[in-house]
Design a protein around this motif. Structure first.
Motif, short mmCIF file in Angstrom:
data_model
loop_
_atom_site.label_atom_id
_atom_site.label_comp_id
_atom_site.label_asym_id
_atom_site.label_seq_id
_atom_site.Cartn_x
_atom_site.Cartn_y
_atom_site.Cartn_z
N GLN A 680 0.85 -1.19 0.00
CA GLN A 680 0.00 0.00 0.00
C GLN A 680 0.89 1.24 0.00
O GLN A 680 1.76 1.39 0.84
CB GLN A 680 -0.90 0.00 1.23
N VAL A 681 0.65 2.10 -0.99
CA VAL A 681 1.44 3.32 -1.13
C VAL A 681 0.48 4.49 -1.30
O VAL A 681 -0.46 4.42 -2.10
CB VAL A 681 2.39 3.24 -2.34
N PRO A 707 7.95 3.48 6.81
CA PRO A 707 6.50 3.61 6.64
C PRO A 707 5.99 4.89 7.28
O PRO A 707 6.44 5.29 8.36
CB PRO A 707 5.95 2.37 7.34
N ALA A 708 5.03 5.52 6.61
CA ALA A 708 4.48 6.79 7.11
C ALA A 708 2.96 6.74 7.06
O ALA A 708 2.38 6.05 6.22
CB ALA A 708 4.99 7.95 6.26
N LYS A 709 2.32 7.44 7.96
CA LYS A 709 0.86 7.54 7.95
C LYS A 709 0.50 8.88 7.32
O LYS A 709 0.88 9.94 7.82
CB LYS A 709 0.31 7.43 9.37
N MET A 710 -0.23 8.82 6.21
CA MET A 710 -0.58 10.04 5.48
C MET A 710 -2.09 10.24 5.55
O MET A 710 -2.86 9.50 4.93
CB MET A 710 -0.10 9.95 4.02
N SER A 715 1.46 4.27 4.50
CA SER A 715 2.11 4.21 3.19
C SER A 715 3.46 3.53 3.35
O SER A 715 4.23 3.84 4.26
CB SER A 715 2.31 5.61 2.61
N TYR A 716 3.74 2.57 2.45
CA TYR A 716 4.96 1.76 2.55
C TYR A 716 5.85 1.94 1.34
O TYR A 716 6.42 0.98 0.83
CB TYR A 716 4.58 0.28 2.72
#
Length: 805
Positions: A680-681, A707-710, A715-716
């Motif tokens: 998941q991007v 990985p970041a939470k947007m 998002s990976y």
């Protein structure tokens, strides 16, 4: 085709409009498909040639009055005065409706079954199962073509009697169909007495019509095709002229005196047929080929052979046997005869002809779309409603052949992975109609992603907490009518049904998976495990029971494709075997799971697959990776690794893309980068690239960012794109493999960090990005050196000298 405004009756002549049909409540129920035969209280009548609107069809079909039997011979004789394709009739007994008749080719019994024969048979089984679910009787016909020179020669080479040899081959076909869960209704053999009787009667009809004559002929004959070839069907291979394009062997020059069918007499009739029935052959691009063949002229063709004896003798000349194709095509009609029926064309037609769909390979399209309709016209019989021509199966991008050692054995696949996995990949996993490719890695990935992950994992995620917090019985629950998951189900059921009807198995499967994916997303958003921890048991139950009901409906939709897997889902949900066996398409409506019904212990419905040897290979790869990381750590400490080589940039393919639920400028993509499941991007491309252009797109993805939470969505990775005001994706060249790492031309192999997670490491990307840009030829470059794959450099569509980020 529904009735016209023209009616001829046995008691004089009359005429009435389609509107009149609606007003005559005493008339028989009207059925789609072919020239209609009806019976009123006072007369016999046939009508033909009128194409009704969908609305009118629904009105006609809504009249649930019993069908009445009409004397077919009388009706046909009257109709012949009215319509060039008269005789497309079906004699009905009281209370009967015409069955849905579909066929595979009759497979040539000169060798064991292979994937080329299993592929269309699985497709036909899915169509049959869908129609049965809707409540319509389906007659699924398959069989074996057992005459011809090639079979006799092969049997002799093996030291066997010809009939003994074909008996053995037929046994292998039937065994494989059983292994694949194929539920055919009739397996016709062209050596069956009833078939031989039908062929002789049909030949006599065409003879009486004056469409058969005898002449000397010389031409190039391919034993593999059992046919004389035109110049367009031959080519020069390795310096040898006149080689068959399909079998790649030199066609023999032969001269013999045979009987011929006057195909040329039906040139105009065929052209008229194709004009009046624009969907007669599908897909449309194959129909274009057929129309071009006919436009160039249809020569008469030989329908007998004098040089062999293994076949059905010509009724007028025992010295010749009927040509194998003229013989085998009639198996579609003789297969309709049931035990006790007289062996006549009339009895066979009364059982449900015309056929609703012939499923055939593109290599035999000419026989089915040109020869067969003309033969039926000559004999005064109905034409099939649809001919659907599929492509070839390749393996790892190559044509299969014994010389290449890459023959794909369906029985081996079933033994390794199970029949549902095989059925799923070769129906939902490929675009039916075009050529399809098989690779074991893609096969395993598809099954794991769709069946094990999307559906199987969802079922387990729901059942375990439900049992833990409520015991083995369903609590009381009612899903609100406006629940968003119900809306997804309603939409998906319609899409799935429409897709099955047009033989779009991929579309049908995707519609079903939309439900599972929506269920997974709803579970992630609602987080029932948190609700249970907070003591909100009722709310947690509502979430899980809603998802389980959606999963049940998903099982109904997929049951024509993977019946065993869907039966397991029903069993896990607490339904009995009897309830499963009584399943109908009408069960794909929201009902909520019954209160008090006992749940089964959760067991994975589909075990994750592994390519043979994969576990050992993975262990070796992990060990190599450990050693590589140690070496990289040493190099990094010494400052020896170029920044760009520390990035893990891969070729990816967007499996799905959708708008971010809380940010108009963002997309959420699922991207296949060669791992067990898509990544998941989240990307900020929504203001620059239309959503439809993202679907299925090949892209380049930075995979080792932290990985970041947007805006609430994890998002990976990051999709690489070029530009500022105008933005274009950095795309790999055609032929690049999904999952392969990008390299920089002239530099060493990438040595990516496991994760760019520390603040210091994040500067690695910043430093690399400063040197990333497109050149004057739109090629993506790092410090003037091209970013390359095994297939060539990565590019953008039109932006030159633009930064990449």
């Amino acid at each position: 085709v529904l009735p016209s405004a023209c009616c001829a009756a046995s008691r004089g002549e009359a005429s009435f409009t389609a509107g009149d049909l609606l007003s005559r409540t005493h008339m028989s129920r009207i059925s789609c498909g072919g020239v209609l035969v009806i019976m009123t209280t006072s007369m016999f009548a046939t009508v033909s040639g009128f194409t009704a609107s969908p609305a009118l069809q629904r009105q006609l079909l809504s009249r649930k009055l019993p069908m009445l039997r009409v004397p077919l011979r009388t009706a046909t004789n009257v109709a012949k005065q009215r319509h060039p394709f008269a005789g497309r009739l079906w004699a009905m007994k009281e209370g009967e409706a015409k069955p849905f008749v579909l066929t595979t080719p009759l497979y040539y019994a000169n060798g064991s079954p292979h994937m080329g024969s299993a592929y269309p048979t699985m497709a036909a089984d899915v169509i049959a199962q869908y129609n049965r679910l809707t409540g319509r009787e389906a007659v699924f016909i398959t069989g074996s073509d057992e005459h011809g020179e090639k079979i006799a020669t092969t049997a002799a080479d093996k030291g066997m009697e010809t009939l003994e040899f074909v008996d053995k081959i037929v046994g292998e076909f039937k065994t494989l169909w059983g292994d694949l869960g194929i539920k055919y209704d009739s397996f016709i053999r062209t050596t069956d007495p009833k078939h031989e009787a039908i062929v002789r009667e049909f030949f006599q009809r065409v003879w009486d019509k004056g469409d058969i004559y005898k002449k000397d002929y010389e031409g190039r004959y391919c034993v593999g095709c059992e046919a004389y070839l035109s110049e367009e069907e031959m080519e020069t291979i390795d310096g040898k002229e006149h080689c068959c394009k399909i079998h790649r062997k030199e066609a023999e020059l032969r001269r013999e005196e045979n009987y011929f069918f006057r195909l040329s007499a039906y040139q105009e009739d065929l052209e008229k047929l194709f004009k009046e029935r624009p969907d007669f052959v599908q897909p449309s691009y194959r129909f274009n080929e057929v129309k071009q063949w006919v436009k160039e002229g249809v020569p008469d063709f030989s329908i007998s052979r004098a040089t062999i004896s293994w076949g059905i003798p010509v009724p007028q000349d025992d010295a010749q046997v009927i040509y194998v194709w003229f013989d085998a095509l009639l198996g579609y009609i003789s297969a309709l005869l049931k035990e006790g029926d007289p062996h006549t064309l009339q009895a066979a037609v009364d059982r449900g002809w015309p056929c609703d769909v012939h499923i055939i390979g593109k290599d035999i399209l000419r026989f089915h779309a040109v020869y067969w309709p003309a033969m039926l016209m000559s004999a005064g019989l109905p034409l099939p409603n649809l001919i659907y021509s599929h492509g070839f199966i390749t393996k790892d991008g190559l044509k299969m052949g014994k010389s290449l050692g890459n023959v794909l054995e369906p029985s081996d696949l079933v033994q390794k992975y199970g029949k549902d996995a095989v059925r799923y990949y070769f129906t939902k996993g490929l675009e039916f109609g075009g050529d399809g490719d098989f690779s074991e890695e893609r096969f395993v990935f598809t099954i794991n992603a769709d069946l094990a992950n999307d559906i199987g994992n969802l079922l387990n995620r729901c059942l375990k907490p439900l049992l833990k917090n409520n015991g083995p019985a369903y609590p009381k629950h009612e899903t609100p009518a406006d629940h968003p998951l119900r809306a997804v189900v309603i939409d998906s059921v319609k899409k799935c049904s429409d897709a099955y009807k047009r033989l779009d198995f991929k579309g049908a499967g995707e519609a079903a998976l939309d439900i599972a994916r929506a269920g997974n997303k709803y579970m992630d958003d609602a987080a029932p495990w948190t609700l249970f921890k907070e003591g909100k048991t009722d709310e947690g139950n509502k979430c899980l029971l809603t998802i389980l009901e959606a999963t049940r409906i998903c099982a109904v939709l997929l049951s024509p494709i993977v019946p065993d897997t869907c039966a397991k889902i029903y069993q896990q949900l607490g339904f009995s075997t009897e309830q499963w066996e009584a399943l109908q398409w009408s069960d794909a409506v929201w009902r909520d799971l019954p209160e008090g019904q006992n749940l089964a212990d959760p067991i994975p419905i589909f075990q994750r697959l592994e390519v043979p040897g994969e576990a050992e290979e993975r262990a070796r790869a992990l060990e190599e990776q450990k050693q590589k990381k140690k070496a990289q750590a040493v190099q990094a400490a010494a400052g020896d690794v170029e920044d760009v080589l520390r990035l893990d940039v891969r070729v990816g393919k967007i499996v799905s893309a959708e708008k971010h639920p809380d940010a108009d400028s963002l997309y959420v993509e699922m991207i296949d980068v060669g791992e067990d499941a898509p990544r998941q991007v989240v990307s900020g491309l929504a203001n620059y690239i239309p959503l439809e252009e993202m679907q299925g797109k090949m892209v380049t993805v930075l995979c080792n960012l932290k990985p970041a939470k947007m805006r609430g969505v994890d998002s990976y990775g990051m999709v690489l794109a070029a530009g500022t005001e105008t933005v274009e994706l950095v795309t790999p060249p055609e032929g690049a493999e999904v999952g392969e790492r990008l390299r920089v031309e002239g530099m060493g192999e990438p040595q990516p960090d496991e994760l760019l997670k520390s603040k210091g490491q994040l500067k690695v990307w910043d430093r690399v990005a400063e040197k990333l840009a497109t050149d004057g030829a739109c090629v993506a470059k790092y410090d003037g050196k091209a970013l390359i794959t095994s297939a060539g450099p990565c590019v953008v569509k039109s932006l030159t000298d633009s930064p990449i980020k």
